[in-house]
Design a protein around this motif. Structure first.
Motif, short mmCIF file in Angstrom:
data_model
loop_
_atom_site.label_atom_id
_atom_site.label_comp_id
_atom_site.label_asym_id
_atom_site.label_seq_id
_atom_site.Cartn_x
_atom_site.Cartn_y
_atom_site.Cartn_z
N ASP A 177 10.86 26.33 44.70
CA ASP A 177 11.67 26.37 43.48
C ASP A 177 10.80 26.89 42.33
N ARG A 179 11.40 27.25 39.42
CA ARG A 179 11.55 26.53 38.15
C ARG A 179 10.47 25.47 37.96
N LEU A 180 9.88 25.02 39.08
CA LEU A 180 8.77 24.07 38.95
C LEU A 180 7.61 24.73 38.20
N GLN A 182 7.95 27.44 36.22
CA GLN A 182 8.40 27.71 34.86
C GLN A 182 8.27 26.46 33.99
N THR A 183 8.61 25.31 34.58
CA THR A 183 8.51 24.06 33.81
C THR A 183 7.05 23.76 33.47
N MET A 186 5.99 25.98 30.72
CA MET A 186 6.58 25.57 29.44
C MET A 186 5.86 24.35 28.87
N LEU A 187 5.38 23.49 29.80
CA LEU A 187 4.69 22.28 29.34
C LEU A 187 3.24 22.56 28.96
N LEU B 59 12.64 32.49 29.35
CA LEU B 59 12.58 32.66 30.80
C LEU B 59 13.27 33.94 31.26
N ILE B 80 11.00 23.78 24.94
CA ILE B 80 10.98 23.28 26.32
C ILE B 80 12.40 23.14 26.83
N LEU B 81 12.60 23.71 28.00
CA LEU B 81 13.92 23.66 28.63
C LEU B 81 13.93 22.56 29.70
N PHE B 83 15.92 21.54 32.80
CA PHE B 83 16.90 22.15 33.70
C PHE B 83 17.99 21.14 34.09
N VAL B 87 14.22 19.16 37.55
CA VAL B 87 13.00 19.80 38.08
C VAL B 87 11.75 18.98 37.77
N ALA B 149 9.35 16.24 28.11
CA ALA B 149 9.42 17.28 27.07
C ALA B 149 9.10 16.68 25.70
#
Lengths: 287, 332
Positions: A177, A179-180, A182-183, A186-187, B59, B80-81, B83, B87, B149
């Motif tokens: 995934d 998105r892991l 991407q997360t 982002m963090l 993104l 920060i998104l 999801f 996730v 977040a």
């Protein structure tokens, strides 16, 4: 229900158990001097005791472990790096990954001859360098294959192992995934932390599986050591072959004792390694 | 991208457009988000809400238009998104998930503990700190994702369908929790959802995305009571059209009203007849036929049956969403 499952599996299980158990029992029995072609004999641990006194066997064991470890570790490392590289490619370019499957299709013995033909002192690379004038005689080409270090065998195992590891690890990675990641980014995590904390833990089970399969295969394999190995010290499999076929029938129990020890080692190694992998993957145990 | 603040706005979306191949997802989307406010983008599935959110989060790239953030230090206070399915990192405990961003910033273990503990407390996760995501309920996972977040004090929190994976009875509770959390932490928040009630309840502004356009961007009451067009009005809830014959009978102009403006009472001589009733939990929804026109009427009690005759009252407390307003209640 359970009975039905067993009955359903019986056509597969029965021949497997019969062959495996019969083979194992006969090996164990012959290693103890029983059921030998020479006669029934008496049960003894003499052949196991002989193994402890055999210095050559120690060298063979060390070489087998060395070759198995470095070929398995190198294959997993190479497979992981290649899988990551392919994963990061645009989907259209990922098709180049099919090239890696060539190594999977080729039989081990073919790969062994490939390495021999390419990298021996009379091989293609040596000849090409000689023709190009980069070396004055083919013998100047470094002796890679027969140095006693098992390098030639490791190279051949890598040629087979890297595509295998790529297949196992890539299967996990392509289902990963995104998105892991991407997360994590982002963090505020950098690429290294993201890989170490997020991507790698997902790949570890496949990496462990690849390692254990490749390690045990290389540890007990015969074909590649037969083509690329040496006699002194030889891999354990070559030693068993030598004792079994080239020596007196009376020494056969010793070959069987080595085989039994190899089997016990493989079983214990697999068990301990699985425990180690489970410890590394503590979070999975809680799921 | 960061820019100079034009005032109290934190985010400016201007002329944003996105296509996938030959399909236009949305075009010319523009709106401003005030600092510290909570904005919900609502719309049916496929309206491009999540794509818009991903573009704001960085993104995905827009094909046209700009997204400007006026928060100065975007690295320290990122967008920060969260999801839709949260996730969470499956190999990390609740504590490790929440602490992840702080660890990435190189904070000491003691500093991380000091920051995570109050958040665990606020989000009611103290006793789940050592649990792994697979051991959590949907609501707990969501709280972990928001806490993860929030701990970084983001300049902008983006929530993608925060109610999608929750039980019906948890949705409004969660909406109010998000609202109170957003106010407590003062984090500017954009939420994408198709849960209208929750969006209306918690938001400062609602953006309605329909047919590839942002049709309206206004406070919830304004969007609900004064929608810009019929499609927007119908997306937000049922609309009764008072056509000329009925309007004449009521002494009103032709108009369109929400069901809440209508009330009915039993009357064997009444001009309306109930043709359908639906139990909707905390209210009843009736369809009343009057002068060959069907009207949606809500009632708190299930006192009427299909076939009953009723009289209809129209309250001036609920001005028409389209058409002239009226000063007195009407009855027919």
């Amino acid at each position: 229900m359970r009975r039905n499952v067993i009955l359903g599996l019986a056509p597969l299980l029965l021949p497997y158990c019969a062959l495996f158990c019969a083979g194992l029992t006969l090996t164990l029995a012959q290693s103890m001097g029983l059921f030998l072609p020479l006669g029934p004999g008496e049960a003894t641990l003499e052949y196991y005791q002989a193994l402890t006194r055999d210095q050559g066997l120690g060298l063979s064991l060390r070489l087998s472990l060395f070759v198995a470890f470095f070929s398995a570790a190198g294959s997993v490392l190479g497979g992981t790096v290649l899988a990551l590289a392919l994963w990061r490619m645009p989907p259209g370019l990922r098709r180049v990954g099919v090239v890696s499957k060539i190594g999977l299709i080729l039989p081990h013995v073919a790969v062994a001859f490939l390495v021999l033909l390419m990298l021996s002192q009379t091989g293609l690379v040596s000849s090409a360098l000689f023709q190009l004038g980069l070396i004055s005689t083919p013998e100047e080409f470094p002796n890679i294959l027969h140095t006693g270090s098992g390098l030639g065998m490791i190279l051949a195992f890598l040629l087979k192992g890297v595509p295998f590891a790529l297949l196992l690890i890539g299967a996990v990675l392509f289902g990963f995934d995104i998105r892991l990641i991407q997360t994590a980014r982002m963090l505020g995590a950098g690429p290294l932390r993201t890989f170490w904390s997020v991507t790698l833990p997902r790949l570890l089970p496949a990496m462990h599986s690849a390692f254990i399969i490749l390690f045990l295969y290389a540890f007990g394999s015969f074909d590649i050591p037969f083509v690329l190995g040496e006699s002194h010290p030889g891999m354990l499999s070559i030693r068993v072959f030598d004792i079994f076929f080239h020596r007196d029938l009376s020494q056969r129990p010793q070959a069987m004792a080595i085989l039994t020890v190899m089997f016990v080692f493989a079983a214990v190694f697999a068990m301990l390694y699985n425990r180690f992998a489970a410890y590394m993957d503590a979070w999975r145990r809680k799921l | 991208m960061n820019a100079e603040s034009p005032g109290h706005d934190l985010l400016r979306v201007k002329g944003l457009g996105k296509r996938f191949g030959t399909t236009t997802v949305f075009h010319d989307v523009s709106f401003d988000v005030a600092r510290g406010s909570l904005v919900s983008l609502v719309g049916p599935s496929g309206a491009g809400k999540t794509t818009l959110l991903h573009i704001i989060a960085g993104l995905q790239k827009a094909d046209s238009g700009t997204v400007s953030r006026f928060d100065g230090d975007g690295d320290r206070h990122p967008a920060i998104l969260v999801f839709q399915d949260y996730v969470l990192f499956p190999n990390m405990t609740v504590f490790q998930n929440i602490a992840f961003g702080l660890k990435a910033r190189g904070l000491s273990k003691a500093a991380i503990r000091d920051k995570v503990a109050p958040l665990l407390n606020y989000f009611h996760l103290e006793d789940r700190a050592e649990a792994y995501p697979a051991q959590l309920s949907g609501g707990q996972k969501q709280r972990v994702a928001i806490a993860r977040a929030m701990i970084l004090e983001p300049s902008l929190l983006l929530l993608d369908e925060p109610f999608a994976n929750l039980d019906r009875n948890l949705k409004m509770e969660t909406a109010l929790f998000i609202r109170s959390t957003q106010r407590t932490f003062g984090i500017t928040t954009i939420c994408v959802t198709h849960d209208l009630q929750e969006a209306l309840a918690m938001s400062d502004h609602i953006g309605v995305m329909l047919g590839g356009k942002l049709r309206q961007f206004a406070p919830p009451l304004e969007v609900y009571r004064s929608p810009v067009d019929m499609e927007t009005a119908r997306f937000l809830g049922p609309v009764n059209t008072i056509t000329a014959p009925l309007a004449r009978l009521l002494g009103l102009e032709i108009c369109r009203l929400r069901p809440e403006a209508l009330r009915m009472e039993p009357d064997p001589e009444g001009p309306g007849i109930i043709i359908a009733s639906h139990f909707a939990g905390h209210y009843m929804s009736y369809t009343v036929r009057i002068l060959d026109q069907d009207l949606a009427v809500y009632a708190l009690e299930p006192w009427a049956q299909p076939g009953d005759r009723v009289r209809i009252h129209i309250s001036n407390q609920y001005p028409p969403i389209f058409g002239g307003s009226f000063t007195e209640d009407s009855c027919v």
